[in-house]
Write an enzyme that holds these catalytic residues in place. Structure first.
Site, PDB file in Angstrom:
ATOM      1  N   GLU A  30       4.009   8.105   8.976  1.00 31.99           N
ATOM      2  CA  GLU A  30       4.531   7.496  10.199  1.00 31.99           C
ATOM      3  C   GLU A  30       6.052   7.580  10.280  1.00 31.99           C
ATOM      4  OE1 GLU A  30       3.839   3.312  10.450  1.00 31.99           O
ATOM      5  OE2 GLU A  30       4.032   3.013   8.291  1.00 31.99           O
ATOM      6  N   ILE A  62       0.827  -1.212   0.000  1.00 29.44           N
ATOM      7  CA  ILE A  62       0.000   0.000   0.000  1.00 29.44           C
ATOM      8  C   ILE A  62       0.858   1.258   0.000  1.00 29.44           C
ATOM      9  CG2 ILE A  62      -1.863  -1.203   1.200  1.00 29.44           C
ATOM     10  CD1 ILE A  62      -1.125   0.527   3.685  1.00 29.44           C
ATOM     11  N   ASP A  63       2.150   1.137   0.337  1.00 30.21           N
ATOM     12  CA  ASP A  63       2.997   2.331   0.455  1.00 30.21           C
ATOM     13  C   ASP A  63       3.424   2.914  -0.884  1.00 30.21           C
ATOM     14  OD1 ASP A  63       2.905   2.211   3.201  1.00 30.21           O
ATOM     15  OD2 ASP A  63       4.760   1.069   3.390  1.00 30.21           O
TER      16      ASP A  63
END
Length: 739
Positions: free
Chosen positions: A257, A158-159
């Protein structure tokens, strides 16, 4: 001795690492493509753990196993970390388990760690087989029959953090989840005049945070590749306060993050919250989206991407030399590309290394031009006001107009046009109600905050219609262009808009006021305009179709039913073909091909055979312009009559809901980036004294301008679609996916 180009005996497919939406679509594509070529295919359950433990974790797959997983999130065959596979003994056992099933080719769907492990396994394969022969676990003949392990890698992450592909499987869906959450937060933040700090995934990659910021009007962004200045906390507070001072009722700070300051110290959501509360007295809340970003049904794009890449992976394993180096199968622009696998892994790891070494300029450089351009655009449009105009710069007057049917993303284009234009020191005008509004002088100067809140809204706030000026009416428009002193025009719209823009351009020699640069930006759900392979609005429409088909699927499987679903497109079958691929339709009827009685008869027999074998659902997608006689109602009646006791039939005409709804992240982001390119084009023309007009679009994997003069030669003489439709190259894939 086996032929160099001999096909693999059997193909294995596994998913490894973190799950990503779209993995199931990739597995399905591998199964269907292998079956199409008559090659046995095995699903290796629980990733590398399944390879090491074998048994029931390695299962032969057939067409029935591919049915019903396309629309599911996560991975149906499981994923697990395996310490045993990290050891040579574990890999030797894995090789033996594979050879028990004749598997000597692997499609691995995972991240860089999973793909690196697969390449180590491939390199060791001949020695592992020799050890198995020595130990008596396999015969020399078995080793001779499978001398190499062929490998193809797909990135499931997903990154979107892997080099060698523009998009990784799962990234688009994750972006959908983030944008949906942030749209919801905006309403409560506005109600309470509150600031939200939103943390999204991205330990070494700021893609999700950056694109979500573009798509949701976040006010501040923190990503690993571009740490803020030393005094970032004070600057953030000044910017948030400046927004409040001009009337913003909500503020959002978006943090990846892995965000850090220039000294390498982590920047956490808690730190941001405490800073805002201390410096501004802001009522601040933290939302950490976490693993919800991985969950849910995959987006239309992820289903399509995974299908295309899964198919290409099997084709690569079949056609490439068996000794060829392993390849990563990815997407560049709108094209499937293959790149040496370990080169991609090395470059991906190099970005993380540069971030750790505090070489942030180098990290941004490796991310690519579109990443850097998106960051620069964001820095402008998230400001509280335009920057002061440099002395001596001419203040050109630029206008934007919509034309054609409404397309999700139109408001994003106007928002970007206003703010990017004002930031250059230009006067920015919005033409309301299309070219009819331009004819009537319905032209308004826009200010920075006039477009506040438009980022998530569907429709077209300044209005649109299909009015095309001809003949004497062009003179009236020329008068208004002169009256409002318009120096350049952006037409963001569809078929009627291209007609109108070309007509104005054609008559510039007759009317001096029309001797201005005009640029057409493709915005239509039908994706039927020339000079581009993709139009803004079509992604939102595809997601709308796929979401509705998912609901139809749930209702139909309980009743043994065939659904005939009609989608928009007029004379263009783009929505039909792509939604058919993304939803797993058995049959797709396109305007480009029409419908014949013979094809209907063959499809009836195929459906009947399927239901006799236990099939419970039939999905047929029909483009609205596929045939004048064989209408959706006709097809429904035909299938219902001939289905007899095997199945009944229903129709669903999705209609104008495909044009509505909030724009998808893709359409928001690309409407913004295309608008920036349009402004650059107009600026270059005006600054240089040129007056060229053009059509902007995605061509051969990149944004290109096409001379507007060539418009008549690029369109079909008898249909509302361009002569060249590169997406039709996927037509054959839809037949393979009918397995």
């Amino acid at each position: 001795m086996p032929e160099v180009h001999s096909a693999p005996a059997s193909i294995g497919v596994l998913t490894s690492g973190g799950d990503a939406p779209g993995m199931n679509a990739a597995v399905r594509a591998v199964i269907c493509t292998a079956v199409y070529h008559g090659i046995d295919v095995y699903a290796i359950h629980e990733g590398y753990h399944g390879l090491v433990h074998g048994g029931e974790l390695i299962r032969r797959m057939g067409p029935a196993d591919a049915d019903g997983i396309l629309h599911r999130g996560g991975t149906a065959i499981g994923t697990a970390r395996s310490q045993e596979f990290r050891t040579r003994d574990g890999r030797r056992v894995a090789a033996r388990n594979m050879l028990e099933h004749g598997i000597d080719a692997l499609v691995v769907i995972g991240g860089d760690g999973s793909l690196t492990g697969a390449d180590i396994f491939r390199q060791e394969w001949p020695d592992l087989l020799a050890e198995l022969v020595d130990s008596g676990d396999i015969s020399p003949d078995v080793a001779d029959d499978h001398p190499v392990l062929r490998l193809a890698g797909l990135v499931g992450s997903i990154d979107n953090d892997m080099s060698g592909t523009d998009m990784t499987i799962g990234a688009d869906t994750a972006l959908h989840r983030i944008v949906e959450a942030m749209d919801a937060l905006r309403s409560t933040a506005s109600s309470h005049q509150r600031t939200f700090v939103v943390e999204v995934m991205g330990r070494h990659c700021g893609y999700l945070a950056l694109m979500a910021s573009l798509a949701t009007a976040a006010n501040w962004l923190l990503i690993p590749e571009k740490p803020p200045a030393e005094d970032w906390a004070l600057q953030m507070c000044r910017d948030i306060k400046a927004g409040r001072d001009i009337g913003r009722r909500q503020s959002v700070v978006l943090v990846a993050e892995g965000a850090q300051d220039i000294n390498g110290n982590p920047i956490t959501a808690d730190h941001i919250k405490s800073t805002l509360e201390k410096e501004l007295g802001e009522d601040t809340r933290i939302t950490i989206l976490g693993h919800v970003q991985r969950g849910g049904a995959p987006s239309a794009f992820d289903r399509y991407l995974a299908t295309v890449l899964g198919h290409a992976a099997v084709e690569r394993l079949i056609t490439a030399d068996r000794d060829a180096p392993p390849q990563l199968i990815g997407l560049r622009g709108n094209r499937v590309v293959t790149t040496p696998l370990m080169d991609c892994v090395a470059q991906t790891q190099a970005i993380a290394e540069r971030i750790n070494a505090k070489d942030f300029d180098g990290a941004m450089l490796l991310r690519g031009g579109s990443f850097r351009q998106s960051y620069e655009i964001l820095q402008t449009i998230q400001q509280a006001a335009a920057r002061p105009t440099p002395a001596g710069r001419r203040r050109f007057r630029l206008a934007i107009v919509h034309s054609g049917g409404p397309a999700p993303g139109m408001n994003n284009a106007v928002r970007a046009f206003v703010r990017l234009g004002l930031d250059r020191g230009y006067t920015v005008l919005a033409v309301k109600n299309g070219f009819r509004g331009l004819r009537d002088g319905d032209v308004h100067e826009m200010d920075w905050m006039d477009v506040s809140g438009w980022v998530s809204d569907g429709g077209a706030e300044i209005g649109t219609n299909r009015y095309v000026p001809w003949g004497a009416l062009v003179a009236q428009i020329a008068e208004q262009v002169a009256a409002h002193r318009i120096d350049g025009l952006v037409m963001a719209g569809g078929w009627a808009g291209y007609q109108a823009a070309h007509e104005l351009h054609r008559q510039r020699h007759q009317y001096a006021a029309l001797d201005i640069p005009i640029v057409c930006m493709p915005m239509t759900v039908n994706n039927d305009v020339p000079g581009t392979e993709l139009s803004i609005g079509s992604d939102t429409a595809l997601n709308s179709i796929v979401a509705d088909v998912d609901k139809i699927r749930q209702s139909a499987v309980a009743t043994r039913r065939v659904f005939v679903i009609e989608v928009m497109g007029h004379d263009c079958g783009y929505l039909a073909l792509l939604s058919g691929l993304a939803s797993g339709a058995e049959r797709i009827y396109l305007p480009e091909e029409g419908i014949t009685l013979d094809s209907l008869t063959a499809d009836l027999h195929t459906l009947a055979d399927g239901f006799r074998s236990g099939k419970r659902l039939g999905l047929i997608i029909r483009g609205e312009g596929a045939d004048l006689v064989y209408t959706t109602g006709f097809l429904k009646s035909l299938f219902e009559k001939e289905g007899g006791t095997l199945f009944d039939a229903r129709q669903a005409i999705l209609g104008h809901i495909q044009e509505g709804g909030d724009p998808s992240p893709f359409d928001r982001i690309h409407a913004t980036s295309l608008t920036a390119r349009c402004i650059e084009f107009l600026s270059e023309q005006l600054e240089s004294g040129a007056r060229a007009s053009a059509m902007l679009g995605f061509q051969s994997g990149r944004l290109q301008f096409t001379d507007l003069t060539s418009y008549p030669t690029l369109i079909h003489p008898e249909a509302q679609r361009p002569m060249e439709q590169r997406w039709m190259e996927r037509r054959g894939l839809s037949e393979i996916m009918r397995c």
